[in-house]
Design an enzyme around this catalytic site. Structure first.
Site, mmCIF file in Angstrom:
data_model
loop_
_atom_site.group_PDB
_atom_site.id
_atom_site.type_symbol
_atom_site.label_atom_id
_atom_site.label_comp_id
_atom_site.label_asym_id
_atom_site.label_seq_id
_atom_site.Cartn_x
_atom_site.Cartn_y
_atom_site.Cartn_z
ATOM 1 N N CYS A 137 -12.470 28.123 32.780
ATOM 2 C CA CYS A 137 -11.843 26.868 33.205
ATOM 3 C C CYS A 137 -10.433 26.722 32.648
ATOM 4 O O CYS A 137 -9.678 25.859 33.093
ATOM 5 C CB CYS A 137 -12.652 25.668 32.736
ATOM 6 S SG CYS A 137 -14.313 25.605 33.389
ATOM 7 N N CYS B 146 -13.293 26.943 27.249
ATOM 8 C CA CYS B 146 -13.879 27.819 28.273
ATOM 9 C C CYS B 146 -12.747 28.617 28.905
ATOM 10 O O CYS B 146 -11.823 28.027 29.473
ATOM 11 C CB CYS B 146 -14.628 27.023 29.338
ATOM 12 S SG CYS B 146 -15.174 28.080 30.707
ATOM 13 N N HIS C 75 -11.118 30.075 52.395
ATOM 14 C CA HIS C 75 -12.466 29.834 52.911
ATOM 15 C C HIS C 75 -12.530 28.448 53.538
ATOM 16 O O HIS C 75 -11.504 27.797 53.758
ATOM 17 C CB HIS C 75 -13.518 30.062 51.827
ATOM 18 C CG HIS C 75 -13.345 29.212 50.598
ATOM 19 N ND1 HIS C 75 -13.305 27.843 50.638
ATOM 20 C CD2 HIS C 75 -13.171 29.547 49.288
ATOM 21 C CE1 HIS C 75 -13.143 27.362 49.425
ATOM 22 N NE2 HIS C 75 -13.038 28.367 48.576
ATOM 23 N N LYS D 238 -19.787 34.375 47.398
ATOM 24 C CA LYS D 238 -19.682 35.760 47.867
ATOM 25 C C LYS D 238 -21.035 36.458 47.782
ATOM 26 O O LYS D 238 -21.426 37.186 48.682
ATOM 27 C CB LYS D 238 -18.671 36.513 47.000
ATOM 28 C CG LYS D 238 -17.348 36.739 47.706
ATOM 29 C CD LYS D 238 -16.473 37.660 46.873
ATOM 30 C CE LYS D 238 -15.047 37.664 47.399
ATOM 31 N NZ LYS D 238 -14.117 38.317 46.491
ATOM 32 N N HIS E 72 -10.704 25.346 51.739
ATOM 33 C CA HIS E 72 -9.242 25.376 51.927
ATOM 34 C C HIS E 72 -8.892 24.997 53.368
ATOM 35 O O HIS E 72 -7.940 24.267 53.619
ATOM 36 C CB HIS E 72 -8.680 26.785 51.711
ATOM 37 C CG HIS E 72 -9.020 27.412 50.395
ATOM 38 N ND1 HIS E 72 -9.699 28.597 50.299
ATOM 39 C CD2 HIS E 72 -8.751 27.029 49.127
ATOM 40 C CE1 HIS E 72 -9.835 28.921 49.027
ATOM 41 N NE2 HIS E 72 -9.274 27.984 48.291
ATOM 42 N N HIS F 253 -19.358 27.295 34.530
ATOM 43 C CA HIS F 253 -19.506 28.739 34.330
ATOM 44 C C HIS F 253 -20.827 29.161 33.687
ATOM 45 O O HIS F 253 -21.120 30.345 33.609
ATOM 46 C CB HIS F 253 -18.325 29.270 33.514
ATOM 47 C CG HIS F 253 -17.035 29.201 34.270
ATOM 48 N ND1 HIS F 253 -16.192 28.112 34.192
ATOM 49 C CD2 HIS F 253 -16.476 30.065 35.140
ATOM 50 C CE1 HIS F 253 -15.154 28.317 34.975
ATOM 51 N NE2 HIS F 253 -15.304 29.477 35.574
ATOM 52 N N LYS G 297 -24.908 26.660 47.816
ATOM 53 C CA LYS G 297 -23.470 26.662 47.541
ATOM 54 C C LYS G 297 -22.834 27.935 48.099
ATOM 55 O O LYS G 297 -23.396 29.021 47.982
ATOM 56 C CB LYS G 297 -23.254 26.575 46.023
ATOM 57 C CG LYS G 297 -21.848 26.148 45.623
ATOM 58 C CD LYS G 297 -21.798 25.943 44.108
ATOM 59 C CE LYS G 297 -20.443 26.186 43.515
ATOM 60 N NZ LYS G 297 -19.365 25.326 43.863
ATOM 61 N N CYS H 129 -20.587 25.521 29.480
ATOM 62 C CA CYS H 129 -19.674 24.989 30.490
ATOM 63 C C CYS H 129 -20.472 24.741 31.773
ATOM 64 O O CYS H 129 -21.145 25.639 32.250
ATOM 65 C CB CYS H 129 -18.549 25.990 30.762
ATOM 66 S SG CYS H 129 -17.698 25.669 32.320
HETATM 67 ZN ZN LIG Z 1 -15.847 26.930 32.522
#
Ligand SMILES: [Zn+2]
Length: 517
Positions: A129, A126, A18, A298, A21, A146, A295, A143
């Site tokens: 992660c 987590c 994306h 998808k 990158h 997440h 942000k 987290c």
């Molecule tokens: Zn996490």
């Protein structure tokens, strides 16, 4: 020949290529081309990071094996960079045999030196992660990445004595103020290092995770994904053989986004110290692209895919936008509106028009044949040539500091000056019908000189722009009918008598937008 080693991070195969990158990779490619253009031997490494929980989970969801899953996404990265014209020298995968062997070799070396020990660790983990969290790092007990509550797990693992290297790491960062740059990230790392550094858990039990490189000294464990992945930067050079590791490694320029600052600024240098290897030359950290719509994700449907951008706007225009819009180190906003504005203003109106205008005059007045320049240059002629010499100096300075947007700004100020030169010298007036004035041979010779200087400007633009927009630079060289040696010849000496340039063509069509209706 001086060397430079440029690396992108190894992209984790849990997502398709994306915008983030692409930005890092385009920056790496631009740097490589720039350093080559000033005489360096450059080596550009990219690749994919393929082990760990997340990949094992994604593969399971996909109904394939982790290796098949990694093969597919890794191929996607490689084919994307190929289609984008990225001039990487090697594409490494952490599943490559030579890499796995090298990781095991380094682990054994550090283990034998007593820098790895076996211990028990309990903590909040987590799974997303793949790491333990301290209470302090959690947000509302969850987290921060997440938004899920980590689970308490306790297990025996291998630990790298990272804490032992804390003082030396601080010293290295203080002794070399631009080891980590820009400054704000160095400050962030030093702030982090004011707290005691903990040892790093570098293993995962096979009972929980099989998808990793087995520890050479205990096959009940695989290597923690970061310990494996970071070593790619040296395993690739070791694999290349010869004196690559000795000569390229100390010249390493890592390029990363700020989300992976900690592994690259803390884990990695301490690992290098333990392995007896020198540190990288610079860790270069960039910010995020922020979407107007929030942000990039998808679910929001706002993921920017490089090949779609290439198909719609052209790779060079997309590259120009990325390099011109973001100040390296800071966040920048991405919007199609801003992209189109840049293409229309900077590329179609400014650069594209200048190329068309000069080539059209050369065609109209001299059937494309370049006219000689005399020994006497006017003040305007000298100023034009000086302007480009000055722009080149400034550009080189900015590139050494990864200030891509400033480098392009400088080049565009030389373009502006060239447009001003046309107004000042007014070749169309000298050649055009003027009531009561008879055009002389000397008028015509002067126009020939003016155009010669303008063609030299275009030649300089083609040369200086090449690292940023390689295809456009190649098109400009083709229009000027010059080869690589003519590109670098001194001002006034590139075009031989009788040299013929080509008629103009549109390099960047204007993009009509709905708002312009
Ligand atoms: Zn996490």
């Amino acid at each position: 020949m001086e060397r430079i080693y440029i690396t992108t991070p190894l992209y984790y195969v849990n997502a398709e290529p994306h915008l983030g990158h692409t930005y890092t990779t385009v920056v790496a490619d631009t740097l490589k081309r720039h350093f080559q253009s000033i005489g360096y031997e450059a080596f550009l490494l990219t690749g994919t990071d393929e082990h760990g929980d997340k990949i094992a989970q994604a593969a399971a969801l996909d109904g394939t094996s982790p290796k098949e899953y990694a093969d597919r996404i890794s191929d996607l990265f490689r084919s994307t960079w190929d289609a984008c014209g990225i001039a990487y020298d090697h594409f490494i995968r952490t599943t490559d045999t030579y890499h796995q062997e090298y990781v095991q070799k380094i682990l054994q070396k550090i283990y034998d030196a007593g820098e790895i020990y076996f211990g028990e660790y309990g903590g909040l983990y987590c799974y997303g992660c793949e790491r333990f969290y301290t209470e302090k790092e959690l947000v509302d007990g969850k987290c921060p990445d997440h938004q899920t509550a980590p689970q308490f797990i306790s297990e025996k693992n291998y630990f790298f004595r990272m804490s032992k290297y804390q003082e030396r790491l601080i010293e290295e960062i203080q002794n070399k103020p631009d080891l980590i740059r820009p400054e704000r990230y160095r400050t962030e790392v030093l702030a982090f290092l004011r707290e005691p550094l903990e040892d790093l858990c570098i293993s995962r039990p096979v009972s929980r995770l099989k998808w990793g490189i087995p520890l050479p000294f205990d096959n009940n464990y695989v290597t923690y994904v970061w310990f494996d992945a970071l070593l790619n930067y040296v395993s690739a050079l070791n694999h290349r053989g010869g004196d690559s590791l000795q000569t390229f490694w100390p010249k390493a320029q890592h390029l990363i986004a700020k989300d992976i600052l900690k592994p690259h600024a803390i884990y990695w240098p301490t690992m290098l110290m333990a392995a007896g290897l020198p540190l990288y030359d610079h860790l270069n950290v960039h910010g995020y692209w922020v979407m107007d719509s929030g942000k990039m994700s998808k679910s929001l449907g706002n993921v920017i895919r490089p090949l779609e951008m290439k198909a719609r706007f052209g790779m060079d225009a997309f590259r120009y936008f990325l390099l011109r819009e973001m100040a390296f180190g800071q966040d920048a906003k991405f919007s199609e509106e801003a992209l189109v504005t840049r293409i229309n203003a900077d590329l179609a109106n400014n650069l594209g028009n200048l190329v068309s205008r000069v080539l059209a005059m050369q065609q109209k007045y001299f059937a494309g044949v370049v006219q000689p320049v005399g020994a006497e240059w006017s003040a305007e002629d000298r100023e034009l040539s000086n302007k480009f010499a000055q722009a080149e100096n400034e550009l080189n300075g900015y590139m050494a500091e990864l200030q891509f947007h400033r480098a392009l700004e400088t080049l565009w100020s030389a373009l502006d000056y060239t447009n001003r030169y046309i107004v000042q010298t007014s070749p169309f007036t000298l050649m055009g019908p003027r009531p009561g004035v008879i055009r002389t041979e000397s008028d015509k010779a002067r126009v020939g000189e003016i155009l010669h200087h303008l063609l030299d400007s275009l030649r300089s633009v083609a040369r200086l722009l090449a690292p940023f927009m390689p295809d456009t630079a190649a098109e400009m060289r083709a229009l000027l009918a010059i080869d690589d040696t003519a590109v670098t010849a001194p001002w006034g000496e590139a075009f031989r008598a009788g040299h013929k340039v080509n008629p103009p063509k549109v390099l960047f069509p204007r993009i009509e937008t709905d708002t312009s209706k």
